[in-house]
Design an enzyme around this catalytic site. Structure first.
Site, PDB file in Angstrom:
ATOM      1  N   SER A  46       0.839  -1.205   0.000  1.00  0.00           N
ATOM      2  CA  SER A  46       0.000   0.000   0.000  1.00  0.00           C
ATOM      3  C   SER A  46       0.873   1.254   0.000  1.00  0.00           C
ATOM      4  O   SER A  46       0.374   2.353  -0.253  1.00  0.00           O
ATOM      5  CB  SER A  46      -0.934   0.006   1.214  1.00  0.00           C
ATOM      6  OG  SER A  46      -0.224  -0.283   2.399  1.00  0.00           O
ATOM      7  N   GLU A 106      -8.922  -9.982   4.229  1.00  0.00           N
ATOM      8  CA  GLU A 106      -9.311  -8.612   3.855  1.00  0.00           C
ATOM      9  C   GLU A 106     -10.734  -8.574   3.294  1.00  0.00           C
ATOM     10  O   GLU A 106     -11.055  -9.297   2.330  1.00  0.00           O
ATOM     11  CB  GLU A 106      -8.309  -8.037   2.831  1.00  0.00           C
ATOM     12  CG  GLU A 106      -8.667  -6.608   2.437  1.00  0.00           C
ATOM     13  CD  GLU A 106      -7.539  -5.808   1.815  1.00  0.00           C
ATOM     14  OE1 GLU A 106      -6.395  -6.295   1.749  1.00  0.00           O
ATOM     15  OE2 GLU A 106      -7.826  -4.669   1.384  1.00  0.00           O
TER      16      GLU A 106
HETATM   17  O1  KIV Z   1      -0.466  -3.421   1.642  1.00  0.00           O
HETATM   18  C1  KIV Z   1      -1.144  -3.391   2.679  1.00  0.00           C
HETATM   19  O2  KIV Z   1      -1.207  -2.380   3.403  1.00  0.00           O
HETATM   20  C2  KIV Z   1      -1.874  -4.593   3.042  1.00  0.00           C
HETATM   21  C3  KIV Z   1      -2.858  -4.474   4.155  1.00  0.00           C
HETATM   22  C4  KIV Z   1      -4.048  -3.732   3.704  1.00  0.00           C
HETATM   23  C5  KIV Z   1      -3.199  -5.782   4.748  1.00  0.00           C
HETATM   24  O3  KIV Z   1      -1.707  -5.601   2.438  1.00  0.00           O
END
Ligand code: KIV
Length: 268
Positions: free
Chosen positions: A49, A186
């Site tokens: 992310s 998720e």
């Molecule tokens: O990349 C991320 O932040 C994630 C979380 C949302 C679990 O995979």
């Protein structure tokens, strides 16, 4: 660093076994990892992310191994005692077992990460067995898988119908059997989150999957209000974005008016 303070897979397993909820948060740099540890977060995820939160991309697909290596090393420097999970970016493990082992190994060796996370279910059981066999702790990630956003046609709740709910459960069991130490769930309906959590003997770490999961993970920018967008599954504990903008506006105003710097901020 005091080795006794280091959080490990066993620390997490003991907390889970004693019925404690596990608290995970994303961190992307040294400041954030330090703050997470002082805030009592159990373990940190350097999520892909980072593509949206720090690199300005629309989704996680453009994130590279180099991006992840740089951010994870910074997180580790900020919090030597933390349990840090390295999120394998899109196409860093999908090509072949050799590619996946090579990249996961580099992540552990060069950043000091304690584990890797990858998105996918039963289709990755063989790979996960090889990784854990080689000494790499693996965290699974099922339900909504952001790296598959193009195939799914958007970010959608997964497991609302019987067939997809059964698949989530079967994937969770396959990942457990393959040796993951925990599974991110998720955006699945709360009842499915409960069902999967009850079926497993390893922790489920939910994001948008309700209160019955063994723990929760959230994106730090969502918790702190650092970005305008707020997903339904997140709660704002601070409006840091607004506070920071106000502080920067005061700085700009004071420079323009001559109020800053004063003698206190100057060298004679
Ligand atoms: O990349 C991320 O932040 C994630 C979380 C949302 C679990 O995979």
């Amino acid at each position: 660093m005091d080795i006794m303070k280091k959080v490990t897979v066993s620390t997490l397993a003991k907390r889970y076994a004693s019925g404690e909820k596990l608290v995970m948060c994303t961190a992307y740099d040294a400041i954030q990892s330090r703050l997470c540890m002082s805030g009592g977060i159990d373990f940190l995820l350097v999520g892909d992310s980072v593509g949206m939160t720090h690199l300005g991309y629309e989704n996680t697909l453009p994130v590279s191994m180099d991006d992840m290596l740089r951010h994870t090393a910074a997180v580790r420097r900020g919090a030597p005692e933390a349990f840090v999970v390295f999120d394998m970016p899109f196409m860093s493990y999908q090509e072949s077992v050799e590619q996946a082992l090579h990249n996961a190994g580099s992540a552990m060796k060069t950043t000091g990460a304690d584990a890797v996370k990858l998105e996918g279910g039963a289709e990755y059981a063989g790979l996960i067995r090889q990784m854990t066999g080689a000494g790499i702790p693996v965290m699974g990630h099922i339900g909504l898988m952001p790296q598959r956003v193009q195939v799914a046609g958007g970010y959608k709740v997964v497991g609302r119908d019987d067939e997809s709910a059964e698949k989530v459960l079967a994937d969770a069991l396959a990942l457990q059997d393959a040796g993951v130490f925990a599974v991110v769930l998720e955006c699945v309906p709360e009842a499915l989150g409960e069902r999967v959590t009850k079926a497993l003997s390893i922790p489920t770490v939910g994001i948008g999957s309700g209160k019955y999961c063994s723990g929760q993970v959230q994106v730090i920018c969502d918790l702190l209000g650092l970005m305008e967008f707020k997903p339904k599954h997140a709660k704002r504990y601070l409006e840091a974005g607004a506070l920071v903008s106000d502080a920067l506006k005061s700085y700009a105003d004071e420079v323009r008016s001559g109020e800053f710097p004063t003698a206190e901020n100057s060298f004679q």
